[in-house]
Motif scaffolding. Structure first.
Motif, PDB file in Angstrom:
ATOM      1  N   GLN A 104       8.502  37.584 -66.662  1.00  0.00           N
ATOM      2  CA  GLN A 104       8.611  39.339 -66.404  1.00  0.00           C
ATOM      3  C   GLN A 104       7.185  39.825 -67.165  1.00  0.00           C
ATOM      4  OE1 GLN A 104      12.256  40.885 -67.859  1.00  0.00           O
ATOM      5  NE2 GLN A 104      13.481  39.655 -66.350  1.00  0.00           N
ATOM      6  N   ARG A 110       6.825  47.657 -56.237  1.00  0.00           N
ATOM      7  CA  ARG A 110       7.392  47.690 -57.555  1.00  0.00           C
ATOM      8  C   ARG A 110       8.944  48.281 -57.590  1.00  0.00           C
ATOM      9  NH1 ARG A 110       1.881  49.976 -57.794  1.00  0.00           N
ATOM     10  NH2 ARG A 110       0.678  48.642 -58.935  1.00  0.00           N
ATOM     11  N   GLN A 143       5.726  54.425 -65.629  1.00  0.00           N
ATOM     12  CA  GLN A 143       6.853  55.207 -65.016  1.00  0.00           C
ATOM     13  C   GLN A 143       7.285  56.196 -66.146  1.00  0.00           C
ATOM     14  OE1 GLN A 143      10.090  52.983 -63.721  1.00  0.00           O
ATOM     15  NE2 GLN A 143       8.829  51.355 -62.493  1.00  0.00           N
ATOM     16  N   VAL A 200       8.036  54.093 -69.284  1.00  0.00           N
ATOM     17  CA  VAL A 200       7.654  52.959 -69.524  1.00  0.00           C
ATOM     18  C   VAL A 200       6.253  52.509 -69.026  1.00  0.00           C
ATOM     19  CG1 VAL A 200       9.893  51.740 -69.552  1.00  0.00           C
ATOM     20  CG2 VAL A 200       8.793  52.209 -67.490  1.00  0.00           C
ATOM     21  N   VAL A 242       3.943  49.401 -68.004  1.00  0.00           N
ATOM     22  CA  VAL A 242       4.335  48.275 -67.268  1.00  0.00           C
ATOM     23  C   VAL A 242       3.035  47.576 -67.159  1.00  0.00           C
ATOM     24  CG1 VAL A 242       5.430  46.993 -65.420  1.00  0.00           C
ATOM     25  CG2 VAL A 242       6.399  49.302 -65.995  1.00  0.00           C
ATOM     26  N   ILE A 247       6.363  45.079 -71.397  1.00  0.00           N
ATOM     27  CA  ILE A 247       6.683  46.383 -71.170  1.00  0.00           C
ATOM     28  C   ILE A 247       6.722  47.208 -72.640  1.00  0.00           C
ATOM     29  CG2 ILE A 247       8.719  48.098 -70.759  1.00  0.00           C
ATOM     30  CD1 ILE A 247       9.346  46.660 -68.397  1.00  0.00           C
ATOM     31  N   GLY A 251       8.454  50.400 -73.873  1.00  0.00           N
ATOM     32  CA  GLY A 251       9.161  51.583 -73.584  1.00  0.00           C
ATOM     33  C   GLY A 251       9.392  52.500 -74.706  1.00  0.00           C
ATOM     34  N   TRP A 281      11.972  50.691 -59.596  1.00  0.00           N
ATOM     35  CA  TRP A 281      12.234  51.522 -60.884  1.00  0.00           C
ATOM     36  C   TRP A 281      12.834  50.747 -62.217  1.00  0.00           C
ATOM     37  CZ3 TRP A 281       9.731  55.961 -60.594  1.00  0.00           C
ATOM     38  CH2 TRP A 281       9.772  56.555 -59.611  1.00  0.00           C
ATOM     39  N   LYS A 282      12.303  51.044 -63.198  1.00  0.00           N
ATOM     40  CA  LYS A 282      12.664  50.409 -64.417  1.00  0.00           C
ATOM     41  C   LYS A 282      13.823  51.162 -65.279  1.00  0.00           C
ATOM     42  CE  LYS A 282       9.716  46.907 -64.241  1.00  0.00           C
ATOM     43  NZ  LYS A 282      10.000  45.627 -63.907  1.00  0.00           N
ATOM     44  N   TYR A 283      14.831  50.499 -65.738  1.00  0.00           N
ATOM     45  CA  TYR A 283      15.745  51.368 -66.702  1.00  0.00           C
ATOM     46  C   TYR A 283      15.611  50.369 -68.069  1.00  0.00           C
ATOM     47  CZ  TYR A 283      17.437  53.091 -62.595  1.00  0.00           C
ATOM     48  OH  TYR A 283      17.150  53.823 -61.280  1.00  0.00           O
ATOM     49  N   ASN A 298       8.933  44.637 -74.758  1.00  0.00           N
ATOM     50  CA  ASN A 298       9.542  43.529 -74.049  1.00  0.00           C
ATOM     51  C   ASN A 298       8.312  42.426 -74.026  1.00  0.00           C
ATOM     52  OD1 ASN A 298      11.915  44.863 -73.909  1.00  0.00           O
ATOM     53  ND2 ASN A 298      11.658  45.233 -71.684  1.00  0.00           N
TER      54      ASN A 298
END
Ligand SMILES: NC(=O)c1ccc[n+]([C@@H]2O[C@H](COP(=O)([O-])OP(=O)(O)OC[C@H]3O[C@@H](n4cnc5c(N)ncnc54)[C@H](OP(=O)(O)O)[C@@H]3O)[C@@H](O)[C@H]2O)c1
Length: 459
Positions: A345, A454, A198, A326, A328, A348, A350, A456-458, A362
């Motif tokens: 999880q 999926r 992303q 990111v 993933v 990631i 980032g 959206w990642k923040y 992560n």
């Protein structure tokens, strides 16, 4: 002795010149990087600006007074009318030994005319020259090609510096640095380990006085065609054969050429847009279909990335200001996912580009004091550094003649080709989803990624 040079800034009274170019030039001056700079000529067309007013602009811009720095500058009044170039020519004739650096910091509709006029009068000059062109480079594929053709008539590709200031940003360059100087990432940087990618540039502000420009352009052209696709190329490129501007740009172009074409009729499956609720009222527009939000899904059809979606999105008046990419990774199969209520999880990586310059990893760890089979909890490892001014990096590269962080002719056209079907489709189907100010964007953008299972990642 190193080459002497002279800088000409077109649009020297404008916002970019005041907020970026002069402060950056001052910083370079203090670091003695302008020791070989004989003169900086700023041009502007406002009639009531003389030397005194111009120096005041410089003072405001650098936030101080430095007469020695100011003495480097000349201010020349110049409109796009041909005769106006006479004044500029007279000054330049005094510097026949210097290399000329022309910086076009004017609105994009002026580029072709400035280049053509410059090209004409430069025929009489023996000087080496460089031309720096701000974004946006064209309005669509056709206009980008036209602009390239105009430039090519007067300048050689090695004299041209097409700016995408995102490439000057620390974190963006660190994508290249992290990938190609650490063996631990290369083996997992592919479709076998990565689920999707992303790239987001989210803003909490609106158009901020740039409506004349923005309403013609919109989010897709303003951010995705250039900045976000550039980030994509750095994430996806193969290692270049050598640290060489041609080799690096060749690899980036290969990525662009491998992006699966979105056919016109497929556009709704791959791209969504939105406009924030108060746009028309804020900007006093009777009607507009310009998107202030855009999200696009792209696939790269090559051995490394086949089947891995790249989601790119950008928008204005959203909840938070954040620019990041990111990576993933796939979910881990086996052991822990069989435990009741335990879904580890994904890992990631980032890259936080703004407001901070940060790299985040992560991963999961067993909770402190838990049993061997306790459900692991998410943990973060983080590196952060200062965010240096992207324009300073780029200016220095222009001075030394390094093109690596600038966009080549084929690169700019290929990026336009990628988004052109979306531009065409949105022009024909003008219904535009509306999203609330301060939200996460239109529901359609959530659907675009949720359809693929999926979110959206923040960061
Ligand atoms: N501002 C930013 O932060 C930023 C960021 C990234 C890229 N850019 C790009 O950088 C370029 C300049 O942006 P900007 O925000 O500085 O623009 P701007 O303030 O709207 O315009 C710059 C200057 O261009 C001059 N100008 C306008 N029309 C002209 C004409 N017909 N003939 C001659 N001069 C003309 C104006 O001079 P007078 O004042 O003398 O009338 C103006 O000061 C644009 O291409 C923009 O997309 C800007």
């Amino acid at each position: 002795m190193e080459k002497k040079f002279l800088i000409v800034i077109f649009g020297g009274l404008g916002d970019l010149a005041r907020t970026k170019i002069y402060p950056v030039l001052y910083s370079l001056y203090k670091k003695k990087e302008l020791a070989n700079c004989s003169k900086i000529i700023s041009t502007g067309r406002r009639p009531n600006v003389g030397r005194e007013e111009f120096i005041q602009i410089l003072k405001d811009s650098i936030g101080g007074d430095d007469p020695r720095f100011f003495s480097l500058f000349d201010f020349v009044r110049l409109d796009l009318e041909k005769e106006d170039y006479k004044n500029l020519k007279e000054i330049l004739l005094k510097f026949l030994e210097e290399e000329f650096i022309f910086y076009l910091a004017t609105p994009p509709f002026t580029f072709e005319s400035i280049i053509a006029n410059l090209g004409d009068f430069l025929k009489e000059f023996p000087n080496e020259r460089k031309i720096v062109i701000e974004k946006p480079f064209g309005y669509d594929l056709e206009s980008a090609k036209r602009l390239n053709n105009t430039i090519k008539k007067h300048f050689r590709e090695e004299e041209i510096y097409r700016i995408d200031h995102f490439l000057g940003k620390e974190t963006v360059q660190n994508i290249f640095g992290l990938r190609f100087s650490n063996i631990i990432f290369e083996g997992i940087w592919n479709r076998n380990f990565i689920d999707h990618i992303q790239i987001s540039a989210l803003e909490n502000i609106g158009v901020e006085g740039r409506i004349g420009y923005y309403d013609r352009v919109g989010a897709l052209r303003d951010m995705i065609q250039n900045h976000l696709i550039q980030i994509l190329t750095l994430i996806a490129m193969e290692p270049p054969c050598c640290i060489d501007e041609k080799a690096i740009r060749d690899e980036k172009v290969k990525v662009l050429k491998s992006i699966r074409e979105i056919r016109y009729e497929e556009v709704p499956l791959y791209a969504v847009r939105g406009q924030y609720e108060g746009y028309l009222k804020d900007e006093k527009l009777p009607k507009s279909y310009t998107e202030t939000y855009a999200a696009v899904k792209l696939y790269i059809e090559n051995l490394r990335w086949d089947g891995v979606p790249f989601y790119l999105r950008t928008g204005k008046k959203l909840r938070k200001k954040e620019t990041y990419a990111v990576i993933v990774f796939r979910k881990i199969p086996g052991l822990f996912s069989k435990l009741l209520d335990c879904i580890p999880q994904e890992n990631i990586i980032g890259f936080k580009i703004a407001p901070e310059n940060k790299i985040i990893l992560n991963f999961q760890l067993r909770p402190l004091g838990g049993s061997l089979l306790s459900c692991p909890i998410p943990t973060t490892m983080e590196w952060s550094g200062p965010n240096l001014e992207a324009y300073e990096t780029l200016f220095l590269d222009i001075i030394v003649g390094d093109h690596t962080l600038f966009i080549r002719e084929d690169e700019v056209e290929k990026s336009w080709e990628i988004v052109q079907p979306i531009i065409d489709f949105w022009k024909d189907y003008q219904e535009i989803p509306i999203y609330s100010e301060g939200s996460l964007g239109p529901k359609e953008a959530e659907d675009l990624i949720r359809r693929d299972g999926r979110i959206w990642k923040y960061l």
